[in-house]
Design an enzyme around this catalytic site. Structure first.
Site, short mmCIF file in Angstrom:
data_model
loop_
_atom_site.label_atom_id
_atom_site.label_comp_id
_atom_site.label_asym_id
_atom_site.label_seq_id
_atom_site.Cartn_x
_atom_site.Cartn_y
_atom_site.Cartn_z
N ASP A 86 0.98 -1.18 -0.14
CA ASP A 86 0.03 0.05 -0.03
C ASP A 86 0.90 1.23 0.08
OD1 ASP A 86 -2.04 -1.88 0.40
OD2 ASP A 86 -2.74 -0.70 2.22
N HIS A 142 4.66 -7.41 0.13
CA HIS A 142 4.34 -8.49 -0.47
C HIS A 142 5.09 -8.87 -1.79
CE1 HIS A 142 0.71 -9.10 2.56
NE2 HIS A 142 1.27 -7.95 2.64
N SER A 226 8.67 3.95 4.45
CA SER A 226 9.86 3.93 3.63
C SER A 226 9.42 3.63 2.25
CB SER A 226 10.98 3.14 3.98
OG SER A 226 12.00 3.41 3.65
#
Length: 260
Positions: A86, A142, A226
């Site tokens: 995300d 992921h 980050s």
């Protein structure tokens, strides 16, 4: 003013002492009192969180939160890449279109970022996509593809901010910060998932134990917001037409595909 203060609190300079102090604070039990403030200021979607806000025991626990099962769906196949995070799409394009394989006004130097010219050469005809994770984003990373994990390696020492000001005024933070690179070989190509730290502590944590990984499966997480950079080897990789700079994206959404 409040949001500016919180951004300074989270997105520190590269000072090692200050970074360690911040880590100590965010792990402490009393930091849980700041969680509602962060959630409100950064407009965190609490409906997606695995547990209610009151159950997080520290700021770090909140930053590294998991999602409710079924919150995301992975929209890919063996020819499709999905977003690993995300975040916000900062930049993307052909690596061969940029001088000396640098992007974002020389903020990334591939040879420097990956640790050798040999590793960088593998991707010189491919694509790059840069994702930025702010403090409000879900911080778990992921896999964009199904494949075999060929290698994990860590480079870099100091870590400077990777926000707008850090990118503009820092010393190439995207290619010199502490970073952990995971290289995955899919049925189509190699992809390097570069996880760039934002503090002078190990803010990148690998979580996948095996050699094979499924598309959308968790690979790692950040302790703090980050940047993740994807380097995609195959010159036949096509960026999704829905992708644009500044776009908010969620993990599992389609970002591109292999054309034949």
């Amino acid at each position: 003013m409040l949001k500016t203060f919180l951004k300074i609190f989270v997105e520190l300079t590269g000072n090692p002492f200050m970074s360690r102090q911040l880590m100590t604070v965010t792990k402490s039990g009393w930091s849980r009192k700041m969680i509602p403030l962060f959630a409100n200021v950064y407009k965190v979607n609490q409906e997606e969180m695995a547990v209610p806000l009151s159950e997080y025991t520290s700021l770090q626990h909140f930053f590294t939160r998991s999602l409710k099962p079924g919150t995301r769906s992975v929209k890919g196949d063996e020819n499709t890449f999905v977003s690993p995070v995300d975040g916000v799409v900062n930049a993307f394009g052909l690596i061969s279109d940029v001088t000396d394989y640098t992007v974002k006004n020389k903020q990334i130097v591939l040879e420097e970022m990956l640790g050798s010219g040999e590793k960088a050469d593998k991707y010189k005809n491919g694509m790059y996509i840069i994702f930025y994770l702010s403090p409000r984003h879900y911080h778990r990373i992921h896999s964009p593809v199904t494949g075999k994990i060929m290698a994990n390696w860590t480079l870099g020492g100091k870590s400077y901010p990777v926000n707008h000001f850090g990118i503009k005024y820092g010393n190439r933070p995207l290619s010199t910060n502490f970073r952990t690179i995971t290289e995955i070989k899919s049925t189509q190509n190699n992809v390097a998932v570069v996880k760039v730290g934002a503090l002078n502590v190990n803010s990148v944590h690998l979580t996948h134990p095996g050699e094979t990984i499924q598309q959308g499966e968790e690979l790692a997480y950040f302790s703090f917001g980050s940047t993740v950079i994807l380097l995609i080897e195959n010159e036949n990789f096509q960026i999704s037409s829905a992708l644009c700079e500044g776009k908010e994206i969620k993990y599992g959404e389609k970002i591109g595909f292999i054309s034949h």
